[in-house]
Design an enzyme around this catalytic site. Structure first.
Site, short mmCIF file in Angstrom:
data_model
loop_
_atom_site.label_atom_id
_atom_site.label_comp_id
_atom_site.label_asym_id
_atom_site.label_seq_id
_atom_site.Cartn_x
_atom_site.Cartn_y
_atom_site.Cartn_z
N GLU A 47 -4.37 0.08 -0.62
CA GLU A 47 -5.01 -1.09 -0.61
C GLU A 47 -5.30 -1.86 1.10
O GLU A 47 -4.34 -2.01 1.51
CB GLU A 47 -4.02 -2.28 -1.34
N ARG A 51 -8.30 -8.96 5.32
CA ARG A 51 -8.10 -10.16 6.08
C ARG A 51 -8.20 -9.86 7.67
O ARG A 51 -7.51 -10.50 8.66
CB ARG A 51 -6.37 -10.15 6.21
N LYS A 134 -0.95 -7.67 -10.71
CA LYS A 134 -0.30 -7.78 -9.55
C LYS A 134 0.59 -9.37 -9.89
O LYS A 134 0.31 -10.16 -10.25
CB LYS A 134 -1.36 -8.19 -8.43
#
Length: 214
Positions: A47, A51, A134
C-alpha cells in the site's frame, strides 16, 4: 464493479500475507528496489499512501514488479481513485467511506478497502455491499479489544486494522477471528530507503510474513 466483488478481491489480497506494508515514499527512483525487497521477503501486497508528491510515480514503478500487488492508500476522493488507477494501482484504501468514492470505484472497477471503526460505520459499509474493511486508526480507537467487540454483532465483516500496529501488538490483532491481516508502517523506514538498505527491509518483511494468524 460492485462493492461485493470489490470486497471479494480485497479479501483475496489480504489473505496473501499477514501484513500489508503501509508505505510513504518520497523518492520514486527507489520504489522498484523497495518493492522487490518486500516481495522477496514474502509481502506481495503493498500500500503506497498518497501522502507524498512521489506516490503516483512510485506506484507506476512498483506496478511492474513480478509477484507484487500494488495499491494506493489515503484515497479520499474520486480524483484520487482515478489517478491511482491510471498509475497502475490494483486496489485503493481509504480511511473512511463516502457515496462519491463508492460510485467512483465502481465506475473505475477499482477494488476499494474502505475504513470503518464504529458499529454504525461498519453497518453502513455493509449495507453498501462491503464486507472487507479497514479498521483505522486501530490503536487510537481501542485497539484489538475494540475490534474484538465488533465480531459478536457483526460476524460477517472482516478487517485489516492499521494505525499503531507494531511487531509488539500485531499478534493481538491477527489472533482475532474477524481479522485477516494487518497494515503496518514499521517494515519500511525512511532511513533504510534513503540508504538503499534493501536487505534490512527484506529481513523485516520476512519476519512479518511469518507472523501467525488465528
Amino acid at each position: 464493479m460492485t462493492p461485493e466483488i470489490q470486497s471479494q478481491k480485497t479479501k483475496a489480497l489480504c489473505q496473501l500475507a499477514p501484513v500489508i506494508p503501509v508505505i510513504v515514499i518520497r523518492d520514486a527512483t527507489r520504489a522498484a528496489d523497495l518493492a522487490r525487497a518486500l516481495v522477496t521477503g514474502g509481502l506481495p501486497v503493498l500500500e503506497v499512501t498518497l501522502r507524498s508528491d512521489a506516490a503516483l510515480d512510485a506506484i507506476r514503478a512498483m506496478a511492474g514488479i513480478e509477484g507484487g500487488h500494488v495499491g494506493a492508500g489515503t484515497v479520499l476522493t474520486p480524483d484520487d481513485a482515478k489517478r491511482a488507477k491510471d498509475a497502475g494501482a490494483k486496489f485503493a484504501v481509504s480511511p473512511g467511506l463516502t457515496d462519491r468514492l463508492i460510485a467512483a470505484c465502481a465506475d473505475l472497477e477499482l477494488p476499494l478497502l474502505p475504513g470503518a471503526v464504529t458499529a454504525s460505520e461498519v453497518m453502513r459499509a455493509s449495507e453498501a455491499g462491503f464486507d472487507m474493511l479497514k479498521f483505522f486508526p486501530a490503536e487510537a480507537v481501542g485497539g484489538a479489544p475494540a475490534l474484538k467487540s465488533l465480531a459478536g454483532p457483526l460476524p460477517r465483516i472482516s478487517f485489516c486494522p492499521t494505525g499503531g500496529v507494531s511487531p509488539q501488538n500485531a499478534h493481538s490483532y491477527l489472533s482475532l477471528p474477524n481479522v485477516i491481516c494487518v497494515g503496518g508502517s514499521w517494515i519500511v523506514t525512511d532511513a533504510d530507503v534513503a540508504a538503499g538498505n534493501w536487505q534490512a527491509i527484506e529481513d523485516r518483511a520476512r519476519t512479518a510474513a511469518a507472523l501467525p494468524r488465528g
